[in-house]
Scaffold this motif. Structure first.
Motif, PDB file in Angstrom:
ATOM      1  N   LEU A  83      66.256  35.793 -54.826  1.00 40.21           N
ATOM      2  CA  LEU A  83      66.786  35.745 -56.001  1.00 40.21           C
ATOM      3  C   LEU A  83      66.263  34.358 -56.591  1.00 40.21           C
ATOM      4  N   LYS A  84      66.505  33.407 -55.716  1.00 39.93           N
ATOM      5  CA  LYS A  84      66.125  32.020 -56.115  1.00 39.93           C
ATOM      6  C   LYS A  84      64.538  31.858 -56.198  1.00 39.93           C
ATOM      7  N   LYS A  85      63.783  32.576 -55.482  1.00 38.85           N
ATOM      8  CA  LYS A  85      62.322  32.560 -55.660  1.00 38.85           C
ATOM      9  C   LYS A  85      61.748  33.304 -56.921  1.00 38.85           C
ATOM     10  N   LYS A  86      62.459  34.061 -57.373  1.00 39.49           N
ATOM     11  CA  LYS A  86      61.887  34.839 -58.679  1.00 39.49           C
ATOM     12  C   LYS A  86      61.917  33.790 -59.867  1.00 39.49           C
ATOM     13  N   PRO A  87      60.853  33.810 -60.610  1.00 47.27           N
ATOM     14  CA  PRO A  87      60.699  32.886 -61.760  1.00 47.27           C
ATOM     15  C   PRO A  87      61.624  33.470 -62.798  1.00 47.27           C
ATOM     16  N   ALA A  88      61.949  32.683 -63.509  1.00 49.05           N
ATOM     17  CA  ALA A  88      62.756  33.113 -64.746  1.00 49.05           C
ATOM     18  C   ALA A  88      61.957  33.076 -65.999  1.00 49.05           C
ATOM     19  N   GLU A  89      60.706  32.911 -65.980  1.00 45.45           N
ATOM     20  CA  GLU A  89      59.875  33.103 -67.165  1.00 45.45           C
ATOM     21  C   GLU A  89      59.332  34.428 -67.488  1.00 45.45           C
ATOM     22  N   GLY A  90      58.906  34.614 -68.539  1.00 49.47           N
ATOM     23  CA  GLY A  90      58.655  36.021 -69.030  1.00 49.47           C
ATOM     24  C   GLY A  90      59.385  36.889 -69.490  1.00 49.47           C
ATOM     25  N   PRO A  91      59.035  38.213 -69.728  1.00 46.00           N
ATOM     26  CA  PRO A  91      60.280  39.144 -70.155  1.00 46.00           C
ATOM     27  C   PRO A  91      61.184  39.552 -69.091  1.00 46.00           C
ATOM     28  N   PRO A  92      62.489  39.766 -69.288  1.00 46.73           N
ATOM     29  CA  PRO A  92      63.233  40.153 -68.518  1.00 46.73           C
ATOM     30  C   PRO A  92      62.848  41.500 -67.885  1.00 46.73           C
ATOM     31  N   LYS A  93      63.124  41.243 -66.305  1.00 47.78           N
ATOM     32  CA  LYS A  93      62.691  42.415 -65.604  1.00 47.78           C
ATOM     33  C   LYS A  93      63.856  42.752 -64.769  1.00 47.78           C
ATOM     34  N   GLU A  94      63.786  43.908 -63.989  1.00 48.75           N
ATOM     35  CA  GLU A  94      64.964  44.343 -63.013  1.00 48.75           C
ATOM     36  C   GLU A  94      65.042  43.599 -62.143  1.00 48.75           C
ATOM     37  N   VAL A  95      66.259  42.655 -62.127  1.00 46.48           N
ATOM     38  CA  VAL A  95      66.727  41.598 -61.362  1.00 46.48           C
ATOM     39  C   VAL A  95      66.543  42.101 -59.883  1.00 46.48           C
ATOM     40  N   ILE A  96      67.287  43.311 -59.605  1.00 49.23           N
ATOM     41  CA  ILE A  96      67.600  43.670 -58.337  1.00 49.23           C
ATOM     42  C   ILE A  96      66.674  44.798 -58.112  1.00 49.23           C
ATOM     43  N   PRO A  97      65.901  44.991 -57.134  1.00 48.25           N
ATOM     44  CA  PRO A  97      65.031  46.022 -56.746  1.00 48.25           C
ATOM     45  C   PRO A  97      65.740  47.179 -56.303  1.00 48.25           C
ATOM     46  N   GLU A  98      64.997  48.319 -56.450  1.00 46.38           N
ATOM     47  CA  GLU A  98      65.731  49.537 -56.205  1.00 46.38           C
ATOM     48  C   GLU A  98      66.431  49.708 -54.618  1.00 46.38           C
ATOM     49  N   SER A  99      65.520  49.144 -53.802  1.00 44.18           N
ATOM     50  CA  SER A  99      65.823  49.056 -52.368  1.00 44.18           C
ATOM     51  C   SER A  99      67.164  48.119 -51.907  1.00 44.18           C
ATOM     52  N   VAL A 100      67.114  47.258 -52.869  1.00 44.25           N
ATOM     53  CA  VAL A 100      68.365  46.253 -52.627  1.00 44.25           C
ATOM     54  C   VAL A 100      69.722  47.018 -53.371  1.00 44.25           C
ATOM     55  N   LYS A 101      69.334  47.622 -54.323  1.00 46.06           N
ATOM     56  CA  LYS A 101      70.522  48.324 -55.027  1.00 46.06           C
ATOM     57  C   LYS A 101      71.092  49.346 -53.957  1.00 46.06           C
ATOM     58  N   LYS A 102      70.009  50.122 -53.346  1.00 49.80           N
ATOM     59  CA  LYS A 102      70.625  51.144 -52.647  1.00 49.80           C
ATOM     60  C   LYS A 102      71.331  50.548 -51.257  1.00 49.80           C
TER      61      LYS A 102
END
Length: 169
Positions: A83-102
Motif C-alpha cells: 500500500l505504501k509503494k503505490k503512487p497516489a498520482e493519477g485517477p483513483p484506482k481500486e486501492v485493494i486488489p481483488e486477491s487481497v480483498k478475498k
C-alpha cells in the motif's frame, strides 16, 4: 489533488482494517493460550498423567495457530508495504486488489470463528474425540489378533456406544 487525497484515505482505511484483523488474531492467540492452560490444570486435577497426551495435542494445536498468526502478521506487513509503494498520482484506482480483498475476507471469517469460545472448545473436544476413537480402533485391532472372541464383544460395545451417540444427536 482531490484524487490523491481519496487514494490516501482508501489506503489509510485498508491499513486500519489490517491492523484490526491483526489485533483480533493476537486476542485469539491469547485466548487459546489461556484455554490450554485451563485444560492443563483441569487435566492434572482429574486424570493426572493420562491427560498429558491431550495437553500435548493442545500445545501442538496452539503452536500451529501461533505459526499461522505469524504468517498472518507477515502477510499484513507485506500488504501494508504494498500500500505504501503505490503512487497516489493519477485517477483513483481500486486501492485493494481483488486477491487481497478475498484474503482479508478469509482472514475475517477465520477470526470470527476463532473468537467464539464455544466453537474453539468444540474444536478441541472434537479433535480429542477423533484422536481417541482412532486409538480405540487401533487397540481393538490388537485385541482381534490375540482374542477373536473378546474382539467381537468389544466391537459390539463400540457399536452400542455409537448408536447411543447417534440417537442423542
Amino acid at each position: 489533488m482531490k484524487q490523491a487525497e481519496e487514494q490516501a484515505e482508501k489506503e489509510r482505511k485498508a491499513k486500519e482494517e489490517l491492523k484490526a484483523n491483526y489485533e483480533k488474531l493476537e486476542k485469539h492467540s491469547k485466548s487459546h493460550e489461556e484455554l490450554v492452560e485451563k485444560l492443563r490444570k483441569e487435566s492434572n486435577k482429574k486424570e493426572g498423567a493420562a491427560d498429558e497426551k491431550k495437553v500435548k495435542q493442545l500445545q501442538d494445536s496452539l503452536s500451529a495457530q501461533k505459526t499461522e498468526i505469524t504468517k498472518y502478521k507477515e502477510r499484513i506487513k507485506k500488504l501494508e508495504e504494498d500500500l505504501k509503494k503505490k503512487p497516489a498520482e493519477g485517477p483513483p484506482k481500486e486501492v485493494i486488489p481483488e486477491s487481497v480483498k478475498k484474503e482479508l475476507a478469509d482472514l475475517r471469517a477465520k477470526v470470527k470463528i476463532q473468537d467464539n469460545g464455544a466453537a474453539v472448545k468444540f474444536s478441541v473436544v472434537f479433535d480429542s474425540l477423533v484422536s481417541n476413537f482412532k486409538e480405540l480402533l487401533s487397540t481393538l485391532d490388537g485385541v482381534k489378533k490375540t482374542d477373536p472372541e473378546l474382539y467381537q464383544k468389544f466391537k459390539g460395545a463400540i457399536k452400542g456406544l455409537l448408536s447411543k451417540m447417534s440417537e442423542r444427536l
